[in-house]
Design an enzyme around this catalytic site. Structure first.
Site: not given
Ligand code: OAD
Length: 255
Positions: A71, A102, A105, A120, A128, A131, A195
């Site tokens: 990734r 969140q 990247d 996040h 590490c 340490c 989402s």
């Molecule tokens: P999700 O993958 O849950 O949601 C992504 C959202 O982006 C969805 O509602 C899509 O409809 C929308 N989407 C996709 N392409 C788009 C575009 N071009 N323009 C606008 N919207 C678009 O991602 P997150 O809500 O970020 O956590 O997920 C939250 C957390 O869940 C992440 O930070 C990660 C994951 O598990 C950790 O890793 C702790």
């Protein structure tokens, strides 16, 4: 094409002193980074429990670290898109601006945004677990290249992990407090490409709304937050955000 046609929205945005934005994986989708949920989302093909938890990292270090290394490589090859750049431009318009993400990247920073509140963590940082020594991508690459059985170890012998928040782990406290603060004080709050399914980040738009903010959602689809939104802009954030910023710039009084 103008997207701000609602007079009440124009009035609120014009008066806004504090603007806060929460971004999720959707804002980076147009940069080529897969989202987590929805069609082709990472979590529809892979199990978060097996890849994004401390237990799995400890028991299956090689598999987990190979996945994170992959990734990291994907992210390094991607570039910020017009949505990231538009938010950087938006940051200069109100008196106060907070960008909460969140995403792990670093694309907001690469688009020029400063003081990004990362909830996040950041995939381009590693440390590490024994340490605490930090490893940049280059330093980590060196260790990973020479790692026995793909298990990266610090010079102290401890395991090296990515600086990301895994399921079951607490969010960085200071950043979370800054995010709550930003939400509570926002006059306008934008929820972009998330989402709204992962708390506590998902609480921020509602918190902002309770504090009196005008809530704008930008997403390709309806979400659990849509019912609360005062304005829904449906579509790609890489197209909508630049237009929105243009609209806001034209309606703001000239300095
Ligand atoms: P999700 O993958 O849950 O949601 C992504 C959202 O982006 C969805 O509602 C899509 O409809 C929308 N989407 C996709 N392409 C788009 C575009 N071009 N323009 C606008 N919207 C678009 O991602 P997150 O809500 O970020 O956590 O997920 C939250 C957390 O869940 C992440 O930070 C990660 C994951 O598990 C950790 O890793 C702790």
């Amino acid at each position: 094409m103008k997207i701000l046609s609602d007079p009440s929205a124009i009035e609120v945005i014009k008066k806004a002193k504090n603007i806060a934005v929460l971004t999720g994986a959707g804002i980076s989708a147009e940069s080529g980074i897969p989202t987590f949920r929805g069609e082709n989302g990472l979590w529809t093909k892979l199990s978060p429990e097996e890849l994004a938890s401390f237990e799995s990292f400890y028991q299956n270090t090689a598999v987990v670290m190979e996945w994170y290394k992959h990734r990291q490589e994907v992210i390094m090859k991607c570039k910020p898109n017009p949505g990231h750049y538009a938010l950087n431009e938006l940051s200069r318009l109100p008196e106060h601006f907070d960008l909460i993400t969140q995403n792990i990247d670093g694309l907001h920073q690469r688009a020029g945004s400063r003081d990004v509140i990362e909830l996040h963590g950041n995939l381009l940082e590693n440390y590490c677990i024994r340490c605490g020594q930090k490893y940049s991508v280059e330093e980590f690459d060196e260790v990973f290249k020479n790692a026995i059985n793909h298990v990266p170890r610090c010079h102290c012998g401890g395991l090296i992990r990515p600086n990301v928040v895994w399921f079951g782990e607490a969010l960085p406290r200071e950043n979370l407090e800054m995010a709550y603060n930003a939400a509570i004080h926002a006059d306008v709050f934008l929820s972009v490409g998330t989402s709204g399914q992962v708390r506590p980040a998902a609480d921020l738009p509602n918190l902002a709304k309770q504090g009196g903010a005008f809530l704008i959602e930008i997403n390709t689809q309806k979400t659990v937050l849509s019912g609360e939104a005062d304005l829904i802009l449906q579509g790609n954030s890489g197209e909508i955000l630049p237009q929105l910023v243009e609209d806001i710039k034209t309606l703001l009084p000239k300095a």
